[in-house]
Design a protein around this motif. Structure first.
Motif, PDB file in Angstrom:
ATOM      1  N   SER A 150      40.742  29.071  29.466  1.00  0.00           N
ATOM      2  CA  SER A 150      40.959  30.472  29.811  1.00  0.00           C
ATOM      3  C   SER A 150      42.444  30.699  30.087  1.00  0.00           C
ATOM      4  O   SER A 150      43.100  29.879  30.731  1.00  0.00           O
ATOM      5  CB  SER A 150      40.138  30.853  31.045  1.00  0.00           C
ATOM      6  N   ARG A 151      42.972  31.835  29.605  1.00  0.00           N
ATOM      7  CA  ARG A 151      44.373  32.166  29.846  1.00  0.00           C
ATOM      8  C   ARG A 151      44.555  32.969  31.129  1.00  0.00           C
ATOM      9  O   ARG A 151      45.651  33.442  31.416  1.00  0.00           O
ATOM     10  CB  ARG A 151      44.921  32.946  28.654  1.00  0.00           C
ATOM     11  N   MET A 152      43.497  33.113  31.890  1.00  0.00           N
ATOM     12  CA  MET A 152      43.570  33.857  33.142  1.00  0.00           C
ATOM     13  C   MET A 152      44.410  33.084  34.160  1.00  0.00           C
ATOM     14  O   MET A 152      44.132  31.928  34.466  1.00  0.00           O
ATOM     15  CB  MET A 152      42.154  34.092  33.684  1.00  0.00           C
ATOM     16  N   LYS A 153      45.452  33.716  34.670  1.00  0.00           N
ATOM     17  CA  LYS A 153      46.333  33.087  35.652  1.00  0.00           C
ATOM     18  C   LYS A 153      45.924  33.434  37.078  1.00  0.00           C
ATOM     19  O   LYS A 153      46.046  32.601  37.984  1.00  0.00           O
ATOM     20  CB  LYS A 153      47.782  33.528  35.414  1.00  0.00           C
ATOM     21  N   THR A 154      45.475  34.668  37.274  1.00  0.00           N
ATOM     22  CA  THR A 154      45.022  35.091  38.601  1.00  0.00           C
ATOM     23  C   THR A 154      43.674  35.788  38.453  1.00  0.00           C
ATOM     24  O   THR A 154      43.355  36.338  37.395  1.00  0.00           O
ATOM     25  CB  THR A 154      46.013  36.067  39.260  1.00  0.00           C
ATOM     26  N   PHE A 155      42.899  35.746  39.515  1.00  0.00           N
ATOM     27  CA  PHE A 155      41.619  36.446  39.499  1.00  0.00           C
ATOM     28  C   PHE A 155      41.874  37.952  39.504  1.00  0.00           C
ATOM     29  O   PHE A 155      42.644  38.456  40.325  1.00  0.00           O
ATOM     30  CB  PHE A 155      40.766  36.056  40.708  1.00  0.00           C
ATOM     31  N   GLY A 156      41.209  38.658  38.602  1.00  0.00           N
ATOM     32  CA  GLY A 156      41.397  40.106  38.516  1.00  0.00           C
ATOM     33  C   GLY A 156      40.429  40.896  39.367  1.00  0.00           C
ATOM     34  O   GLY A 156      40.504  42.126  39.413  1.00  0.00           O
ATOM     35  N   VAL A 157      39.514  40.198  40.043  1.00  0.00           N
ATOM     36  CA  VAL A 157      38.492  40.874  40.846  1.00  0.00           C
ATOM     37  C   VAL A 157      38.315  40.129  42.162  1.00  0.00           C
ATOM     38  O   VAL A 157      38.760  38.987  42.321  1.00  0.00           O
ATOM     39  CB  VAL A 157      37.141  40.937  40.100  1.00  0.00           C
ATOM     40  N   THR A 158      37.646  40.793  43.087  1.00  0.00           N
ATOM     41  CA  THR A 158      37.246  40.171  44.347  1.00  0.00           C
ATOM     42  C   THR A 158      35.740  39.980  44.322  1.00  0.00           C
ATOM     43  O   THR A 158      34.994  40.934  44.067  1.00  0.00           O
ATOM     44  CB  THR A 158      37.645  41.044  45.548  1.00  0.00           C
ATOM     45  N   GLY A 159      35.309  38.739  44.555  1.00  0.00           N
ATOM     46  CA  GLY A 159      33.882  38.443  44.533  1.00  0.00           C
ATOM     47  C   GLY A 159      33.316  38.388  45.938  1.00  0.00           C
ATOM     48  O   GLY A 159      33.896  37.764  46.830  1.00  0.00           O
ATOM     49  N   ARG A 160      32.180  39.052  46.128  1.00  0.00           N
ATOM     50  CA  ARG A 160      31.508  39.050  47.426  1.00  0.00           C
ATOM     51  C   ARG A 160      30.051  38.642  47.247  1.00  0.00           C
ATOM     52  O   ARG A 160      29.414  39.000  46.254  1.00  0.00           O
ATOM     53  CB  ARG A 160      31.584  40.423  48.095  1.00  0.00           C
ATOM     54  N   ALA A 161      29.543  37.930  48.229  1.00  0.00           N
ATOM     55  CA  ALA A 161      28.158  37.461  48.175  1.00  0.00           C
ATOM     56  C   ALA A 161      27.212  38.611  48.503  1.00  0.00           C
ATOM     57  O   ALA A 161      27.385  39.296  49.513  1.00  0.00           O
ATOM     58  CB  ALA A 161      27.958  36.314  49.150  1.00  0.00           C
ATOM     59  N   VAL A 162      26.225  38.825  47.641  1.00  0.00           N
ATOM     60  CA  VAL A 162      25.165  39.795  47.941  1.00  0.00           C
ATOM     61  C   VAL A 162      23.901  39.073  48.402  1.00  0.00           C
ATOM     62  O   VAL A 162      23.002  39.692  48.967  1.00  0.00           O
ATOM     63  CB  VAL A 162      24.868  40.686  46.716  1.00  0.00           C
ATOM     64  N   LEU A 163      23.847  37.772  48.141  1.00  0.00           N
ATOM     65  CA  LEU A 163      22.837  36.874  48.702  1.00  0.00           C
ATOM     66  C   LEU A 163      23.579  35.628  49.184  1.00  0.00           C
ATOM     67  O   LEU A 163      24.654  35.309  48.665  1.00  0.00           O
ATOM     68  CB  LEU A 163      21.796  36.489  47.640  1.00  0.00           C
ATOM     69  N   PRO A 164      23.053  34.932  50.173  1.00  0.00           N
ATOM     70  CA  PRO A 164      23.747  33.723  50.645  1.00  0.00           C
ATOM     71  C   PRO A 164      24.023  32.763  49.489  1.00  0.00           C
ATOM     72  O   PRO A 164      23.127  32.428  48.708  1.00  0.00           O
ATOM     73  CB  PRO A 164      22.766  33.125  51.660  1.00  0.00           C
TER      74      PRO A 164
END
Length: 344
Positions: free
Chosen positions: A95-109
């Motif tokens: 992957s050429r992705m250098k930084t995460f473009g999103v913020t991930g949050r848990a909707v289930l543990p």
């Protein structure tokens, strides 16, 4: 049996890892190496798994739970990504992705294995089959993101088009509603005028003939400005009051809109006699109803044209491949995009 708690932990994680489709048939030793290099992470509901604009240096293997990721800084209309148990997400090989473009949050543990991207070269050597599968996942992710972006662009274009059409349809539909309400008032005036008139049968025939003569000679009112129109209304109101017509202020605007001349009013008055008020109200109301009917016809024709243009523009009920009339297609497009043309 496991000899130490650490070995027991690794074996338990390997068992969980085999439930992930990408890892299901990998050799035991390779899975143990993968688990040893990874970090087990747990995130409660609402907790952050990755934060946008931070280095994309970790691959996540979801063992339990679910996360949703989207941009939280800047525009909030971006796509939402979901990762569930059994899926691999985060930074993937090649992957050429250098930084995460999103913020991930848990909707289930969440319980996941976080594998460092710095170990990808060794992963390629130890687990080449897994590497190929991860590349396939990357390809699928790119394809899905591209498809979602295309859908978002189409929906955005559809939203703009719908807003423009709603604006275009609102004008004639509002005019039609006003005309319908005005017709209802006209009908009420006609009923009142009919009950108030004392004209006999012979006089009715003469008056009908006079009305036809006046109607055939009428020309559309063309006042140079609103002041000229008001002056004409006041002049007609004075004439009506001089002839003893009740509520002259209500009748004067109708006759001014109909563009009746003083000579025509005098001719009508001679024929109507003592029933001048009711008969002139009836005649003025009929002339107004003709004008309202023309407005209704224009409004409904505009709505019909827009609906026809929408069907042609969207190729509704038409074959995907067909001969088209270029001129007609351009006119249809101009009809649909009329709201943009108004703004230049």
């Amino acid at each position: 049996m496991s000899g130490t708690p650490e070995q027991a932990r690794i074996e338990a994680l390997v068992a969980d890892l085999r439930k992930v489709p990408a890892f299901v048939d990998q050799p035991q030793a390779d899975l143990e190496w993968f688990v040893a290099e990874a970090e087990e992470r747990r995130v409660e509901v609402g907790g952050i798994t990755v934060r946008e604009d931070t280095p994309a240096d970790t691959m996540f293997v979801m063992l339990e739970g679910e996360l949703r990721a989207r941009r939280e800084n800047g525009p909030q209309d971006g796509p939402v990504f979901t990762a569930r148990a059994g899926e691999v997400t985060g930074a993937l090989p090649f992957s050429r992705m250098k930084t995460f473009g999103v913020t991930g949050r848990a909707v289930l543990p969440i319980r996941a294995l976080a594998f460092p991207a710095s170990k990808f070269p060794e992963l390629f050597q130890r687990m080449p089959v897994l590497s190929q599968r991860l590349v396939g996942l990357l390809t699928d992710r790119v394809r899905n993101i591209t498809r979602e972006e295309q859908q978002r662009e189409k929906l955005a274009a559809l939203g703009k088009l719908s807003a423009g059409l709603a604006h275009e349809l609102n004008n004639p539909s509002a005019a039609a509603r006003r005309s319908a309400a005005a017709l209802r008032d006209c009908l009420e005036r006609l009923r009142v005028a009919g009950r108030s008139s004392s004209l006999g049968p012979e006089d009715c025939g003469l008056l009908a003939q006079r009305e036809e003569e006046i109607r055939s000679a009428l020309k559309p009112a063309q006042y140079k400005d609103e002041f000229a129109r008001v002056e004409r209304e006041e002049a007609i109101q004075s004439w009506l009051e001089a002839h003893g017509v009740a509520e002259a202020w209500k009748l004067a605007p109708l006759l001014a809109d109909a563009n009746l001349t003083d000579a025509q009013l005098e001719s009508f008055a001679r024929t109507a006699g003592t029933s001048l008020g009711p008969e002139l109200t009836r005649f003025g109301t009929l002339l107004e109803m003709e004008r309202i009917a023309a407005e209704l016809e224009h409004s409904t024709a505009r709505i019909s044209d827009l609906i026809k243009a929408i069907k042609e523009y969207s190729y509704m009920d038409q074959a995907p491949l067909q001969e088209v009339d270029i001129k007609n297609s351009l006119e249809t497009t101009l009809t649909i995009m009329h709201h943009k043309l108004k703004r230049g």
